[in-house]
Design an enzyme around this catalytic site. Structure first.
Site, PDB file in Angstrom:
ATOM      1  N   CYS A  86       0.833  -1.201   0.000  1.00  0.00           N
ATOM      2  CA  CYS A  86       0.000   0.000   0.000  1.00  0.00           C
ATOM      3  C   CYS A  86       0.875   1.263   0.000  1.00  0.00           C
ATOM      4  O   CYS A  86       1.478   1.587  -1.007  1.00  0.00           O
ATOM      5  CB  CYS A  86      -0.977  -0.041   1.174  1.00  0.00           C
ATOM      6  N   HIS A 203      -3.570  -5.519   1.064  1.00  0.00           N
ATOM      7  CA  HIS A 203      -2.870  -5.761   2.330  1.00  0.00           C
ATOM      8  C   HIS A 203      -2.818  -7.252   2.663  1.00  0.00           C
ATOM      9  O   HIS A 203      -3.742  -7.777   3.310  1.00  0.00           O
ATOM     10  CB  HIS A 203      -3.582  -5.030   3.465  1.00  0.00           C
ATOM     11  N   GLU A 205      -1.104  -8.720   4.914  1.00  0.00           N
ATOM     12  CA  GLU A 205      -1.013  -8.950   6.359  1.00  0.00           C
ATOM     13  C   GLU A 205      -2.393  -8.967   7.013  1.00  0.00           C
ATOM     14  O   GLU A 205      -2.562  -9.479   8.123  1.00  0.00           O
ATOM     15  CB  GLU A 205      -0.115  -7.893   7.013  1.00  0.00           C
TER      16      GLU A 205
END
Length: 231
Positions: A86, A203, A205
């Protein structure tokens, strides 16, 4: 093995990445402040998402001019893997480590939602655990995720298979309707020419454990660790 997590004023996904690396993948990771000038002790680095310096000037522009970026470039030149997520992707383009630019979303609004991505290549340190053409589910959270590159650059990226992910529907089809930000060719992630630097707007994660709704992102971190182990 220790992986650096590069932090700037305004980084806000650093602890999420730290959790995934240490508690889910099971490797050592260290948060590293932007004033650091030596990353030689690390085997790789991740630049997490957030709003470095409040996205003043342009997203990632100020962070790309901080002392640590020269160190990131140095270890990238050595072949160590670098992932920018990002705002990290924005920083990598602003610093010249990746081609193209991230502009304001076609509809200028912050988008925070799940997206489907098609894996375009498995020939990278970040995608080796996937199958080419596989559709995965990863969330986005950005306002400046509209990827742009000139036609010559796009052509080279296609020829050399430097696109890692595209926004698609559940069946893997590229359509305008599923493009959340207006990115050219529905591009969600790309590689550098040496294939050891990747930037992506979604994302991973936030999709590394099934309790979150998807664990598809975990394989990006596992691929990175496997690459480091095999170097």
């Amino acid at each position: 093995m220790t992986i650096a997590i590069i932090e700037f004023g305004g980084s806000n996904c650093n602890l999420d990445v730290l959790h995934v690396l240490e508690d889910v993948v099971g490797v050592d990771a260290e948060r590293v402040w932007y004033k650091e000038t030596d990353l030689d002790r690390f085997e790789g680095a991740i630049i997490p998402g957030g709003f470095s310096y409040g996205d003043y000037l342009r997203s990632g522009a100020i962070a790309s001019r901080t002392p640590i970026i020269n160190s990131v470039k140095k270890i990238a030149d050595e072949g160590k893997p670098i992932m920018g997520i990002c705002n990290g992707f924005q920083i990598l383009t602003e610093s010249g480590l990746l081609n193209g630019a991230l502009m304001t979303n076609k509809y200028p609004k912050f988008r925070c939602e799940w997206t489907n991505l098609r894996v375009e290549t498995t020939d990278s340190p970040f995608t080796s655990a996937f199958k080419e053409g596989e559709v995965i589910r990863i969330p986005i959270a950005h306002m400046d995720g509209n990827f742009y590159a000139d036609e010559a650059t796009l052509s080279t990226m296609e020829d050399e298979k430097l696109v890692t992910f595209r926004y698609v529907d559940k069946e893997g089809r590229v359509t305008d309707e599923v493009n959340p930000n207006g990115s050219q060719e529905n591009i969600a992630g790309i590689l550098n020419g040496k294939r050891n630097v990747m930037g992506l707007m979604p994302h991973p994660e936030r999709a590394a454990e099934s309790i979150l709704g998807s664990n598809d992102g975990l394989r990006m971190f596992q691929s990175m660790v496997e690459y480091i182990n095999n170097r």
